[in-house]
Design an enzyme around this catalytic site. Structure first.
Site, PDB file in Angstrom:
ATOM      1  N   CYS A  92      39.277  42.381  23.366  1.00 40.54           N
ATOM      2  CA  CYS A  92      39.181  42.676  24.870  1.00 40.54           C
ATOM      3  C   CYS A  92      40.484  42.664  25.255  1.00 40.54           C
ATOM      4  O   CYS A  92      41.463  41.941  25.349  1.00 40.54           O
ATOM      5  CB  CYS A  92      38.432  41.265  25.421  1.00 40.54           C
ATOM      6  SG  CYS A  92      38.480  41.467  27.047  1.00 40.54           S
ATOM      7  N   CYS A 125      45.408  41.482  39.243  1.00 38.01           N
ATOM      8  CA  CYS A 125      44.330  42.527  39.850  1.00 38.01           C
ATOM      9  C   CYS A 125      44.345  42.389  41.438  1.00 38.01           C
ATOM     10  O   CYS A 125      44.481  41.439  41.973  1.00 38.01           O
ATOM     11  CB  CYS A 125      43.080  42.030  39.302  1.00 38.01           C
ATOM     12  SG  CYS A 125      41.650  43.162  39.973  1.00 38.01           S
ATOM     13  N   CYS A 165      36.316  35.544  40.456  1.00 39.78           N
ATOM     14  CA  CYS A 165      37.207  35.959  39.164  1.00 39.78           C
ATOM     15  C   CYS A 165      38.415  35.095  39.291  1.00 39.78           C
ATOM     16  O   CYS A 165      39.234  35.204  40.261  1.00 39.78           O
ATOM     17  CB  CYS A 165      37.386  37.229  39.057  1.00 39.78           C
ATOM     18  SG  CYS A 165      38.069  37.904  37.725  1.00 39.78           S
ATOM     19  N   GLU A 202      41.757  45.891  36.688  1.00 43.02           N
ATOM     20  CA  GLU A 202      40.829  46.895  36.916  1.00 43.02           C
ATOM     21  C   GLU A 202      41.128  48.064  36.300  1.00 43.02           C
ATOM     22  O   GLU A 202      42.109  48.826  36.806  1.00 43.02           O
ATOM     23  CB  GLU A 202      40.560  47.046  38.337  1.00 43.02           C
ATOM     24  CG  GLU A 202      39.761  48.220  38.843  1.00 43.02           C
ATOM     25  CD  GLU A 202      38.356  48.376  38.346  1.00 43.02           C
ATOM     26  OE1 GLU A 202      37.538  47.453  38.040  1.00 43.02           O
ATOM     27  OE2 GLU A 202      38.252  49.407  37.794  1.00 43.02           O
ATOM     28  N   SER A 226      34.802  48.949  31.327  1.00 37.74           N
ATOM     29  CA  SER A 226      34.111  48.244  32.655  1.00 37.74           C
ATOM     30  C   SER A 226      34.822  48.338  33.816  1.00 37.74           C
ATOM     31  O   SER A 226      35.975  48.117  33.914  1.00 37.74           O
ATOM     32  CB  SER A 226      33.893  46.687  32.231  1.00 37.74           C
ATOM     33  OG  SER A 226      33.274  46.219  33.297  1.00 37.74           O
ATOM     34  N   SER A 265      30.111  46.492  36.688  1.00 37.11           N
ATOM     35  CA  SER A 265      30.184  45.205  37.296  1.00 37.11           C
ATOM     36  C   SER A 265      29.305  45.354  38.638  1.00 37.11           C
ATOM     37  O   SER A 265      30.042  45.296  39.709  1.00 37.11           O
ATOM     38  CB  SER A 265      31.495  44.359  37.515  1.00 37.11           C
ATOM     39  OG  SER A 265      32.265  44.340  36.194  1.00 37.11           O
ATOM     40  N   HIS A 289      26.609  42.730  39.824  1.00 32.23           N
ATOM     41  CA  HIS A 289      26.507  41.536  40.475  1.00 32.23           C
ATOM     42  C   HIS A 289      25.797  41.324  41.570  1.00 32.23           C
ATOM     43  O   HIS A 289      25.510  40.271  42.000  1.00 32.23           O
ATOM     44  CB  HIS A 289      27.846  41.065  40.634  1.00 32.23           C
ATOM     45  CG  HIS A 289      28.929  40.981  39.434  1.00 32.23           C
ATOM     46  ND1 HIS A 289      28.456  40.612  38.105  1.00 32.23           N
ATOM     47  CD2 HIS A 289      30.076  41.079  39.293  1.00 32.23           C
ATOM     48  CE1 HIS A 289      29.412  40.678  37.622  1.00 32.23           C
ATOM     49  NE2 HIS A 289      30.476  41.066  37.787  1.00 32.23           N
ATOM     50  N   ASN A 325      30.802  31.737  34.772  1.00 34.69           N
ATOM     51  CA  ASN A 325      31.729  31.076  34.105  1.00 34.69           C
ATOM     52  C   ASN A 325      32.641  29.956  35.009  1.00 34.69           C
ATOM     53  O   ASN A 325      33.189  30.555  35.872  1.00 34.69           O
ATOM     54  CB  ASN A 325      32.653  31.566  33.089  1.00 34.69           C
ATOM     55  CG  ASN A 325      31.878  32.213  32.049  1.00 34.69           C
ATOM     56  OD1 ASN A 325      31.244  31.505  31.326  1.00 34.69           O
ATOM     57  ND2 ASN A 325      32.211  33.715  31.657  1.00 34.69           N
TER      58      ASN A 325
HETATM   59  N1  SAH Z   1      37.667  44.545  36.546  1.00 34.64           N
HETATM   60  C1  SAH Z   1      36.651  45.276  35.512  1.00 34.64           C
HETATM   61  C2  SAH Z   1      37.064  44.707  34.333  1.00 34.64           C
HETATM   62  C3  SAH Z   1      36.900  43.043  33.922  1.00 34.64           C
HETATM   63  S1  SAH Z   1      35.439  42.817  33.133  1.00 34.64           S
HETATM   64  C4  SAH Z   1      35.418  44.708  36.124  1.00 34.64           C
HETATM   65  O1  SAH Z   1      35.274  44.347  37.224  1.00 34.64           O
HETATM   66  O2  SAH Z   1      34.551  45.215  35.448  1.00 34.64           O
HETATM   67  C5  SAH Z   1      35.164  41.220  33.219  1.00 34.64           C
HETATM   68  C6  SAH Z   1      33.646  40.931  33.794  1.00 34.64           C
HETATM   69  O3  SAH Z   1      33.583  39.487  33.978  1.00 34.64           O
HETATM   70  C7  SAH Z   1      33.349  41.548  34.878  1.00 34.64           C
HETATM   71  O4  SAH Z   1      32.067  41.864  35.095  1.00 34.64           O
HETATM   72  C8  SAH Z   1      33.543  40.389  36.033  1.00 34.64           C
HETATM   73  O5  SAH Z   1      32.966  40.864  37.303  1.00 34.64           O
HETATM   74  C9  SAH Z   1      33.095  39.284  35.170  1.00 34.64           C
HETATM   75  N2  SAH Z   1      33.609  38.053  35.673  1.00 34.64           N
HETATM   76  C10 SAH Z   1      34.446  37.625  36.415  1.00 34.64           C
HETATM   77  N3  SAH Z   1      34.671  36.435  36.794  1.00 34.64           N
HETATM   78  C11 SAH Z   1      33.546  35.693  36.267  1.00 34.64           C
HETATM   79  C12 SAH Z   1      32.980  34.500  36.334  1.00 34.64           C
HETATM   80  N4  SAH Z   1      33.714  33.510  36.893  1.00 34.64           N
HETATM   81  N5  SAH Z   1      31.801  34.380  35.587  1.00 34.64           N
HETATM   82  C13 SAH Z   1      31.437  35.320  34.999  1.00 34.64           C
HETATM   83  N6  SAH Z   1      31.686  36.529  34.869  1.00 34.64           N
HETATM   84  C14 SAH Z   1      32.954  36.843  35.428  1.00 34.64           C
END
Ligand code: SAH
Length: 361
Positions: A117, A124, A131, A175, A206, A229, A231, A305
């Site tokens: 990863c 960011c 996040c 990102e 992603s 993402s 959500h 998380n």
């Molecule tokens: N910026 C890109 C790449 C990051 S991927 C994106 O947003 O897709 C990391 C993934 O973990 C994303 O889907 C993000 O939304 C998710 N994520 C971030 N914080 C999180 C958290 N506290 N718990 C679960 N998922 C989380």
């Protein structure tokens, strides 16, 4: 999100890293030096297959060419600062960049192989409210070479065990579509058969939904896996969770995703974090099923998380299963993500750019 229009330069100090060059760019450079094009094959093999650490070791190149390479490029990859290993086998590598910033790379062991990863930016600027990676804002973009070197270093760590990097996910800090050109160079290098030779179908990008770049990415015509993402099942909830939705609202995002699918015919993945009391009820699952109806897709549910600075709570097991069941009843392909690396803060959204250099700026 006016600021997103501003381009942030990737500005690693010093000479250009050799790992930043796409294969064709290396060929062009060789041509300028009156060298033969096939030297690019040899150089890529030294860099990515034999994984040498200096130009001097490239013994099938002339001394003159080796000297030209030394003068033009740096070959220092990344300095490993620490390595943490989780009880489940996940390894988190912390690297120090030339200018002192640090970034994180995670190596996960699955039954289908090792997955890496990678991080694309120092910090960011998207400000997703759940996040950790966005807490200190954006410091700078990574150069393609700094992204590629993460995979190379992960491979070197795996070389010690006689294993290889089987897949790469661009889901670390940052990102990727906010650092688009460097991202594409990186993808081309790791995918190249003389490079790290990681098949496009084993690479996943992603995005949080930078819509204009989704159109660009569709037009690249690479066979790379694509995740969004999402959500949220509607634009109100999404704006609350993700400020990026105010710049590119959900309907615009869905348009771009339909364009992507029409263009590539590839199945897409929606990441859907379950945030207790926000987006995790059966009615949300029903709305989500309706939103993605007709798309060839897969939904990956991520139980939130823990991030100390954020106060989201986990959805109960019962509610997670009810959410999953509802999607299934509507014919949606769905899985619940198994989290790895919890004990070393290496799970989704827990990676953070350490701002050691911040005080001195
Ligand atoms: N910026 C890109 C790449 C990051 S991927 C994106 O947003 O897709 C990391 C993934 O973990 C994303 O889907 C993000 O939304 C998710 N994520 C971030 N914080 C999180 C958290 N506290 N718990 C679960 N998922 C989380």
């Amino acid at each position: 999100m006016q600021q997103l229009k501003k381009k942030v330069k990737a500005e690693a100090p010093g000479k250009t890293s050799i790992f930043t060059l796409r294969f064709e760019q290396l060929q062009d450079w060789l041509k300028e030096q009156q060298e033969r094009a096939f030297r690019a094959d040899q150089i890529f093999e030294w860099l990515y297959q034999k994984r040498v650490e200096s130009f001097e070791e490239m013994t099938n190149l002339s001394k003159t060419l080796r000297q030209k390479l030394i003068d033009a490029f740096s070959i220092t990859a990344l300095k490993e600062a620490t390595r943490q290993e989780s009880s489940d086998g996940t390894v988190k590598l912390l690297f120090e960049l030339q200018d002192g910033y640090t970034i994180e790379t995670v190596v996960m062991k699955h039954n289908y192989g090792n997955s890496v990863c990678v991080t694309t930016q120092v910090g960011c600027r998207l400000g997703c409210t759940f996040c950790a990676s966005t807490l200190g804002g954006l410091k700078r973009n990574l150069e393609a070479g700094e992204i590629t070197a993460q995979v190379l270093e992960a491979q070197r760590a795996l070389d010690e065990k006689g294993e290889r990097v089987d897949s790469v996910v661009i889901m670390g800090i940052g990102e990727p579509f906010d650092n688009y050109d460097e991202l594409i160079s990186f993808l081309k290098v790791i995918n190249h058969d003389k490079g790290l030779n990681i098949g496009a179908r084993h690479i996943t990008v992603s995005t949080s939904g930078v819509v204009p770049r989704i159109y660009d990415f569709a037009d690249e015509n690479m066979q790379i896996n694509f995740a969004i993402s999402l959500h949220a099942p509607n634009t109100e909830i999404r704006s609350r969770l993700m400020p990026v939705n105010r710049a590119w609202p959900l309907d615009k995002l869905m348009d771009s995703i339909r364009y992507y699918q029409k263009k590539t015919n590839r199945r897409i993945t929606f990441e859907y974090g379950l945030f207790g009391g926000v987006n995790d009820q059966v009615e949300h699952a029903e709305e989500l099923a309706e939103l993605i109806k007709g798309l060839k897709c897969h939904v990956n549910l991520i139980p939130v998380n823990y991030v100390p600075e954020r106060d989201y709570v986990r959805t109960s097991k019962n509610d997670i299963f009810a959410f999953e069941r509802t999607l299934k009843e509507h014919g949606v392909n769905v899985t619940i993500r198994r989290e790895q690396g919890h004990d070393i803060d290496a799970a989704c959204g827990q990676l953070r750019a350490k701002e050691r250099k911040q005080e001195t700026r």
